[in-house]
Structures are given as structure tokens and as C-alpha cells.
Write a protein that holds these residues in place. Structure first.
Motif, short mmCIF file in Angstrom:
data_model
loop_
_atom_site.label_atom_id
_atom_site.label_comp_id
_atom_site.label_asym_id
_atom_site.label_seq_id
_atom_site.Cartn_x
_atom_site.Cartn_y
_atom_site.Cartn_z
N VAL A 132 1.40 -33.01 11.33
CA VAL A 132 2.10 -34.27 11.58
C VAL A 132 3.20 -34.48 10.53
N LEU A 133 2.97 -34.01 9.31
CA LEU A 133 4.01 -34.10 8.28
C LEU A 133 5.21 -33.23 8.65
N ASP A 134 4.96 -32.02 9.12
CA ASP A 134 6.06 -31.15 9.56
C ASP A 134 6.89 -31.82 10.65
N LEU A 135 6.20 -32.42 11.62
CA LEU A 135 6.91 -33.10 12.70
C LEU A 135 7.74 -34.25 12.17
N TYR A 136 7.18 -34.99 11.21
CA TYR A 136 7.92 -36.12 10.61
C TYR A 136 9.17 -35.62 9.89
N VAL A 137 9.03 -34.60 9.07
CA VAL A 137 10.16 -34.09 8.30
C VAL A 137 11.25 -33.56 9.22
N VAL A 138 10.87 -32.73 10.18
CA VAL A 138 11.85 -32.16 11.10
C VAL A 138 12.49 -33.26 11.96
N GLY A 139 11.68 -34.14 12.50
CA GLY A 139 12.19 -35.21 13.35
C GLY A 139 13.14 -36.14 12.62
N SER A 140 12.80 -36.48 11.37
CA SER A 140 13.66 -37.40 10.61
C SER A 140 14.97 -36.74 10.20
N ARG A 141 14.97 -35.42 10.11
CA ARG A 141 16.23 -34.71 9.82
C ARG A 141 17.14 -34.66 11.04
N MET A 142 16.52 -34.65 12.21
CA MET A 142 17.29 -34.48 13.44
C MET A 142 17.71 -35.79 14.08
N THR A 143 16.98 -36.88 13.80
CA THR A 143 17.23 -38.15 14.46
C THR A 143 17.15 -39.28 13.45
N ASP A 144 18.13 -40.15 13.45
CA ASP A 144 18.16 -41.25 12.48
C ASP A 144 17.02 -42.23 12.65
N ASP A 145 16.54 -42.43 13.87
CA ASP A 145 15.53 -43.45 14.11
C ASP A 145 14.12 -42.88 14.28
N PHE A 146 13.90 -41.65 13.84
CA PHE A 146 12.59 -41.02 13.92
C PHE A 146 11.79 -41.46 12.71
#
Length: 58
Positions: free
Chosen positions: A12-26
């Protein structure tokens, strides 16, 4: 998603890190939601607690 989807191996941390890098509102809840899409058998509270523990280490 197929069983060959590499994201099933992400924490879940990996998803958070990757998602927040790709999308401003993640945000953290989006990461939890996404993890649960990949792992519908997972417990939401346990996934959120894991993310909170991992973020506290950063």
C-alpha cells in the motif's frame, strides 16, 4: 486487471508513493482504495494501519 498485473505485488505504501507522484490529488485514502481493488479480500482497517505505520517511518 489480469493476474499478470504487476501492481498486485505493490505494498500500500508503494501504491501511495507511485500514485502521489503521478497524480496531484492522489492521497492516502486513494492508495488504500486502490490496494483494496487489487486485493478485495484485504481488511480496510488493517491496510490503513499498515500505511500509517509505514508513513511514520519516513
Amino acid at each position: 486487471m489480469t493476474s499478470a498485473d504487476h501492481r498486485v505485488n505493490y505494498s500500500v505504501l508503494d501504491l501511495y508513493v507511485v500514485g502521489s507522484r503521478m497524480t496531484d490529488d492522489f492521497d492516502e485514502e486513494a492508495a488504500v482504495d486502490y490496494f483494496l481493488e487489487l486485493h478485495p479480500e484485504a481488511d480496510r482497517d488493517a491496510v490503513r494501519a499498515e500505511l500509517d505505520r509505514e508513513l511514520a517511518k519516513l
